[in-house]
Design an enzyme around this catalytic site. Sequence first.
Site, mmCIF file in Angstrom:
data_model
loop_
_atom_site.group_PDB
_atom_site.id
_atom_site.type_symbol
_atom_site.label_atom_id
_atom_site.label_comp_id
_atom_site.label_asym_id
_atom_site.label_seq_id
_atom_site.Cartn_x
_atom_site.Cartn_y
_atom_site.Cartn_z
ATOM 1 N N GLU A 80 46.191 43.731 42.537
ATOM 2 C CA GLU A 80 44.822 43.336 42.905
ATOM 3 C C GLU A 80 44.250 44.271 43.967
ATOM 4 O OE1 GLU A 80 42.997 41.170 41.408
ATOM 5 O OE2 GLU A 80 44.403 39.854 40.362
ATOM 6 N N ARG A 84 40.980 46.608 43.051
ATOM 7 C CA ARG A 84 39.717 46.286 43.739
ATOM 8 C C ARG A 84 39.466 47.196 44.925
ATOM 9 N NH1 ARG A 84 38.825 39.816 42.781
ATOM 10 N NH2 ARG A 84 40.620 39.506 41.444
ATOM 11 N N ASP A 213 47.207 42.656 29.342
ATOM 12 C CA ASP A 213 45.924 43.326 29.062
ATOM 13 C C ASP A 213 45.718 44.763 29.549
ATOM 14 O OD1 ASP A 213 45.836 42.271 31.665
ATOM 15 O OD2 ASP A 213 44.062 41.036 31.352
ATOM 16 N N GLU A 347 34.794 40.052 30.814
ATOM 17 C CA GLU A 347 35.352 40.753 29.643
ATOM 18 C C GLU A 347 34.452 40.750 28.403
ATOM 19 O OE1 GLU A 347 37.058 38.568 31.525
ATOM 20 O OE2 GLU A 347 38.386 39.979 32.564
HETATM 21 C C1 DMJ Z 1 39.416 41.461 37.172
HETATM 22 O O1 DMJ Z 1 40.028 41.509 38.418
HETATM 23 C C2 DMJ Z 1 39.887 42.592 36.279
HETATM 24 O O2 DMJ Z 1 39.002 42.746 35.212
HETATM 25 C C3 DMJ Z 1 41.277 42.369 35.747
HETATM 26 O O3 DMJ Z 1 41.639 43.358 34.815
HETATM 27 C C4 DMJ Z 1 41.355 41.013 35.071
HETATM 28 N N1 DMJ Z 1 40.837 39.930 35.871
HETATM 29 C C5 DMJ Z 1 39.581 40.109 36.573
HETATM 30 C C6 DMJ Z 1 38.348 39.692 35.809
HETATM 31 O O4 DMJ Z 1 38.470 38.696 34.914
#
Ligand code: DMJ
Length: 453
Positions: A80, A84, A213, A347
């Site tokens: 995270e 970010r 993912d 998404e």
């Molecule tokens: C975000 O922090 C990013 O897109 C991550 O890949 C998945 N979760 C969240 C948004 O849903």
Amino acid sequence: QMMKHAWDNYKRYAWGLNELKPISKQGHSSNLFGNIQGATIVDALDTLYIMEMKEEFKEAKEWVEKNLDFNVNAEISVFEVNIRFVGGLLSAYYLSGEEVFRKKAVELGEKLLPAFNTPTGIPWALLNIKSGIGRNWPWASGGSSILAEFGTLHLEFIHLSHLSGNPVFAEKVMNIRKVLNRLDKPEGLYPNYLNPSSGQWGQHHVSIGGLGDSFYEYLLKAWLMSDKTDEEGQKMYYDAVQAIETHLIRKSSGGLTYIAEWKGGLLEHKMGHLTCFAGGMFALGADGAPSDKTGHHIELGAEIARTCHESYDRTSMKLGPEAFRFDGGVEAIATRQNEKYYILRPEVIETYMYMWRLTHDPKYRQWAWEAVEALEKHCRVDGGYSGIRDVYNNHESHDDVQQSFFLSETLKYLYLLFSDDDLLPFEHWVFNTEAHPLPILHKEDGSKEEKQK
Ligand code: DMJ
């Protein structure tokens, strides 16, 4: 206007804290960032820049200069913080050329390096950035690290080496691939769990949504970001997609294509909101697929976009649930109460954005506009934007969190969707998984920074 509303309220009620609680009008702190502060500011920097919100960008930059501090005793999520904070700082640097962002990104990258001190070099999920001690999530199968976490460091770490002149960042992420390539993969699929000490897979659970993912996303984007020179990334991506198509992608009796989850060979006919990003990924990767498969990958992207649109359209609020199922007589509908929430995730809109750019079919702008109207009607409150607990209900029950990815991703992808294609063109930029644009490292480009300027 939406960005202004989200930003102004964050500024008014939660300035300097990680996120905003728009109903109770106070700060929201998430344990994902330990006591590193200012997640919304760092995540929003590039969106403010792209939207030409100059005053806001300036105040955000000043906050970063004076207050963004990594010398804290904090246990953080490596994934995270990377997507970010490192991603946000790198994009802000490449867009604005302001040195402070480069320095902070490299400083934070250095703090993350002890996470790789494991017998295999597969990093820990959690790291105390003061002591350098790492560990994994207690819930993860057999002490494993998570595929979507250690597999989603590549783009940022390659740029950290590029900008710092220190090869160690790139070496760490290239080693992750080496470990993966040595392992047998069940049916060519990548399980979500890998033990960093033994180097063996944990549970054979495969997902293109949560836990898996962005690993797949980063294989494709690593290849694109290398100006298509990273042939290892290319091969890993297209081989993985082949296995996903054979074992996970199915069509419902009503004709909707979906991506199921795989548990030790058995399919769970469920698709997460997170999985919906894959429509955009397939379409983005179409160009590099074997020539007879290009149209097929675009078509696959279009079919996933349609299914995800249906998951929105079949709710009362026209916003999609966290997960929807294709069993027990339903299609693209959440059946469990704890899967009916929507937390401002990007998404589906992200996939519309890629499909729009790559096909210019006007339906993607229409679908995105439907989502804008639903966000305005159900998520906008006096104090910002909030997630919703049950999108099938006629009355909103707000969750009282304005996620930082709403500003970095959802609103940015919407803005790009309604802008011309030459705003952050795909020939020059790839988006990290938090929608932070990173420049493609062009082959002929000795000094890319010069070129960006
Ligand atoms: C975000 O922090 C990013 O897109 C991550 O890949 C998945 N979760 C969240 C948004 O849903």
